[in-house]
Design a protein around this motif. Structure first.
Motif, PDB file in Angstrom:
ATOM      1  N   LEU A 129     -40.035 -34.609  -2.348  1.00 12.80           N
ATOM      2  CA  LEU A 129     -39.916 -35.892  -1.645  1.00 12.80           C
ATOM      3  C   LEU A 129     -40.554 -35.807  -0.259  1.00 12.80           C
ATOM      4  CD1 LEU A 129     -38.794 -38.784  -1.423  1.00 12.80           C
ATOM      5  CD2 LEU A 129     -36.646 -37.769  -0.597  1.00 12.80           C
TER       6      LEU A 129
ATOM      7  N   VAL B 108     -35.723 -42.010   4.599  1.00 12.63           N
ATOM      8  CA  VAL B 108     -35.551 -41.538   3.228  1.00 12.63           C
ATOM      9  C   VAL B 108     -34.157 -40.964   2.981  1.00 12.63           C
ATOM     10  CG1 VAL B 108     -38.010 -41.049   3.012  1.00 12.63           C
ATOM     11  CG2 VAL B 108     -36.463 -39.218   3.745  1.00 12.63           C
TER      12      VAL B 108
ATOM     13  N   GLN C 236     -27.389 -36.538  -7.805  1.00 10.94           N
ATOM     14  CA  GLN C 236     -27.948 -36.237  -9.124  1.00 10.94           C
ATOM     15  C   GLN C 236     -27.969 -34.743  -9.408  1.00 10.94           C
ATOM     16  OE1 GLN C 236     -31.817 -37.928  -9.696  1.00 10.94           O
ATOM     17  NE2 GLN C 236     -32.039 -37.144 -11.803  1.00 10.94           N
TER      18      GLN C 236
ATOM     19  N   GLU D 191     -36.567 -30.802  -5.526  1.00 12.92           N
ATOM     20  CA  GLU D 191     -36.801 -32.243  -5.512  1.00 12.92           C
ATOM     21  C   GLU D 191     -36.908 -32.769  -4.083  1.00 12.92           C
ATOM     22  OE1 GLU D 191     -37.425 -34.277  -7.989  1.00 12.92           O
ATOM     23  OE2 GLU D 191     -37.318 -32.617  -9.428  1.00 12.92           O
TER      24      GLU D 191
ATOM     25  N   LYS E 171     -43.491 -50.073   4.532  1.00  6.63           N
ATOM     26  CA  LYS E 171     -42.992 -48.829   3.967  1.00  6.63           C
ATOM     27  C   LYS E 171     -44.147 -48.024   3.399  1.00  6.63           C
ATOM     28  CE  LYS E 171     -38.423 -50.632   2.905  1.00  6.63           C
ATOM     29  NZ  LYS E 171     -37.384 -50.826   1.861  1.00  6.63           N
TER      30      LYS E 171
ATOM     31  N   GLN F 147     -29.721 -38.783  -0.464  1.00  6.57           N
ATOM     32  CA  GLN F 147     -28.338 -38.893  -0.931  1.00  6.57           C
ATOM     33  C   GLN F 147     -28.279 -39.015  -2.461  1.00  6.57           C
ATOM     34  OE1 GLN F 147     -25.732 -38.470   0.964  1.00  6.57           O
ATOM     35  NE2 GLN F 147     -24.299 -38.725  -0.751  1.00  6.57           N
ATOM     36  N   ARG F 148     -29.211 -39.763  -3.041  1.00  5.32           N
ATOM     37  CA  ARG F 148     -29.241 -39.900  -4.502  1.00  5.32           C
ATOM     38  C   ARG F 148     -29.569 -38.563  -5.168  1.00  5.32           C
ATOM     39  NH1 ARG F 148     -31.711 -44.982  -3.309  1.00  5.32           N
ATOM     40  NH2 ARG F 148     -33.799 -44.063  -3.591  1.00  5.32           N
ATOM     41  N   LEU F 149     -30.486 -37.806  -4.544  1.00  3.15           N
ATOM     42  CA  LEU F 149     -30.795 -36.485  -5.096  1.00  3.15           C
ATOM     43  C   LEU F 149     -29.586 -35.560  -5.031  1.00  3.15           C
ATOM     44  CD1 LEU F 149     -34.370 -35.860  -3.587  1.00  3.15           C
ATOM     45  CD2 LEU F 149     -33.787 -36.439  -5.950  1.00  3.15           C
TER      46      LEU F 149
ATOM     47  N   GLU G 103     -43.694 -38.081   0.971  1.00  3.04           N
ATOM     48  CA  GLU G 103     -43.573 -38.978   2.121  1.00  3.04           C
ATOM     49  C   GLU G 103     -44.267 -38.421   3.364  1.00  3.04           C
ATOM     50  OE1 GLU G 103     -42.328 -41.923   2.079  1.00  3.04           O
ATOM     51  OE2 GLU G 103     -41.535 -41.895   0.037  1.00  3.04           O
TER      52      GLU G 103
ATOM     53  N   PRO H  54     -31.345 -42.450   2.136  1.00  2.66           N
ATOM     54  CA  PRO H  54     -30.745 -42.903   0.860  1.00  2.66           C
ATOM     55  C   PRO H  54     -31.296 -42.154  -0.355  1.00  2.66           C
ATOM     56  CG  PRO H  54     -31.283 -44.775   2.252  1.00  2.66           C
ATOM     57  CD  PRO H  54     -31.901 -43.570   2.901  1.00  2.66           C
ATOM     58  N   GLN H  55     -32.595 -41.875  -0.366  1.00  3.12           N
ATOM     59  CA  GLN H  55     -33.163 -41.135  -1.486  1.00  3.12           C
ATOM     60  C   GLN H  55     -32.629 -39.703  -1.536  1.00  3.12           C
ATOM     61  OE1 GLN H  55     -37.500 -41.728  -1.986  1.00  3.12           O
ATOM     62  NE2 GLN H  55     -37.382 -43.179  -0.264  1.00  3.12           N
TER      63      GLN H  55
END
Length: 567
Positions: free
Chosen positions: A434, A409, A419, A430, A562, A414-416, A438, A411-412
């Motif tokens: 996550l 996770v 953002q 957040e 996944k 990193q996006r958070l 998960e 990449p997710q």
């Protein structure tokens, strides 16, 4: 550009390695090894080591001392050539080579035939000695009203023997060495040493034949006399120093330690039922064990620059025309639990496995069992590592699944960060959401390390304190697992394995934490440079097994369907 960076880093690594080798050669030199040969016998006229005029120790109070009457022993005159003057009598068994001074009949030298002084040498290790390098002897005396060592009219007792050398022959289980007292005390006194095959214990007895018309009274006294020179068998080890000093066993306190500074601050004077007294250094000890059913006075004092530690036993009375016997036993040898358990109660505690002894001792038993099978301590350490790894297999698997899911996770995460980079509270909320979605425990990767640290520390003490690993070879350049790798190959391999293992872990979201994690392999490599090679071998093998387990689990999760991983 990448190739240039690799070349620069490789060059820096080589230069750093050579600098560490040079520094180690110049500044990390082992203590000079002492010559095992006694170069100077105790002077005949000296009272520095021989029993002084009068005795330093006082006997237990007359009204509380236990008296004995006996008719054991023998007073047969020793025939043969008489060794005169203040010479020495050499006694050789299968394990010991000792010298007994005819002045006082004390043990002034002892060499352990099963242990070499240096790694590549053939000279036996000297434990007791009295020369210009060290004073460390064991005295035994007869003091009291009629004791020849405490009367103060003729100096130390002088003894003669039938021979100047005794040896335990093949097929002979016991060797008796008798010394006849030369001084006139009104009683015929024989000082007897009894040596046994495959034993570091020695019986010291006085046989008293009272030929006078009055009651003979005397006390047995045993002493450990040592200067304050450093431990000649101490290993250079990072962080842990072996204890050098006195240990006293009493019913109230079965294991009380006193180093030289303690003895300088306060002298001991305790009346104890049973007990024993010992002097410890790394891997080896000497100990006096008097009668366990008697009351003894344990005392310490100073004799010039020497520390005197010992005991005085109760008064023994021998009636006119009768024979009596008094004495004690002593131990001169390695700190081996199986042997020490047979010497005296609690003496096995001199093998100090640290405060995690309840882990260290089982590890040692497993290690010793593997050695009995494979005959190589290095291989035994590898097998022990496998056992420890199997014991923590499920816990490690849970941790590696958690880290693999964290990596999945990433990449997710990193996006958070992108953002909500300016709102740390929102980003944390957040990220926790996550993790919950998960089914990831962000702290799951820390648990196996925390659990295994006590095992690592316990194994450190196990390898550090076990005389069995002294000069124990593994293979190739590793010829002594109890000291550091002379070429630092194992620590470097350990650091490389740790770097590889870190690469399988997810990158921490915090940049500072990420940089610290990248430096961890380097920090641990430097930290392990001077650790015992056996301990570094354990950590290296543990890393290799962990890498294999982690790679398999990470590969399964990253290439599988996944879905939330089970924890």
């Amino acid at each position: 550009m990448d190739i240039q960076r690799i070349i620069i880093w490789a060059g820096l690594a080589v230069v750093s390695y050579l600098m560490v080798l040079a520094w180690n050669e110049d500044y990390h030199v082992n203590r000079p090894v002492q010559d095992q040969q006694v170069t100077q016998a105790i002077p005949e006229q000296s009272s520095e080591i021989g029993s002084p005029v009068g005795d330093e120790f006082s006997a237990p109070d007359a009204d509380t001392a236990v008296t004995q009457n006996g008719q054991s022993g023998t007073d047969e005159a020793t025939q043969g050539q008489v060794v005169s003057g203040g010479g020495k009598i050499e006694v050789v068994t299968d394990l010991l080579a000792v010298d007994i001074s005819q002045l006082g009949g004390h043990l002034v030298s002892a060499r352990l035939l099963e242990y070499d002084q240096t790694l590549n040498g053939d000279d036996p290790l000297p434990l007791l000695r009295n020369d210009n390098r060290m004073t460390y002897v064991l005295e035994s005396s007869l003091v009291g009203p009629d004791g020849p060592d405490g009367r103060g009219d003729g100096g130390p007792a002088r003894y003669r023997s039938a021979a100047s050398r005794y040896q335990l022959d093949d097929g002979q289980d016991q060797l008796v060495v008798d010394l006849e007292l030369e001084n006139d005390t009104g009683a015929a006194i024989t000082k007897r040493y009894i040596f046994s095959r495959n034993s570091y214990q020695i019986e010291v007895r006085y046989l008293v034949d009272n030929t006078s018309e009055s009651v003979w009274r005397g006390n047995f006294s045993g002493k450990i006399v040592r200067d304050q020179s450093p431990d000649p068998t101490a290993q250079d080890s990072f962080g842990i120093q072996s204890f050098l000093g006195l240990v006293l066993n009493t019913p109230e306190d079965p294991y009380e330690k006193y180093d030289f500074s303690d003895l300088q601050d306060k002298s001991l004077n305790l009346t104890v039922n049973g007990g024993w007294i010992a002097f410890l250094q790394h891997y080896f000890l000497t100990a006096w064990v008097p009668g366990l059913d008697q009351t003894h006075r344990y005392q310490t004092t100073r004799r010039g620059d020497l520390q005197v530690m010992g005991f005085v036993s109760p008064t023994t009375q021998v009636q006119p025309g009768e024979r009596g016997e008094l004495g004690a036993k002593l131990y001169i040898g390695p700190k081996i639990i199986d042997r020490l358990e047979n010497v005296a109660p609690n003496m096995d505690r001199t093998v100090d496995f640290g405060w995690l002894f309840f882990i260290s001792y089982p590890l040692f038993l497993i290690l010793e069992w593997f050695y009995g099978i494979v005959g190589n301590w290095g291989v035994a350490i590898i097998l022990l590592t496998v056992v420890v790894k199997l014991a923590f297999f499920k816990l490690s698997a849970t941790s590696y699944r958690s880290m693999a899911n964290m990596r999945r996770v990433t990449p997710q995460i990193q996006r958070l960060r992108e953002q909500y980079g300016d709102d740390r509270q929102k980003m944390s909320q957040e990220m926790m959401a996550l993790y919950k979605k998960e089914k990831i425990n962000p702290l799951g990767g820390c648990l196996p390390i925390l659990v295994q640290m006590p095992v690592f520390i316990a194994l450190y003490w196990c390898l550090f304190e076990s005389v069995q690993l002294r000069h124990a070879p593994f293979m190739l350049w590793i010829q002594d697992l109890s000291v550091m790798d002379p070429y630092f190959v194992l620590p470097i391999l350990m650091g490389a394995s740790m770097f590889l293992q870190m690469s399988l872990n997810p990158t921490p979201p915090d940049p500072i934490q990420a940089r610290v994690m990248k430096l961890m392999p380097l920090i641990f490599t430097v930290f392990f440079l001077w650790f015992p090679a056996g301990l570094v071998l354990y950590w290296l093998v543990n890393n290799i097994l962990s890498i294999a387990q982690q790679w398999v689990i990470t590969h399964q999760i990253e290439n599988g369907p996944k879905k939330p991983a089970k924890t």
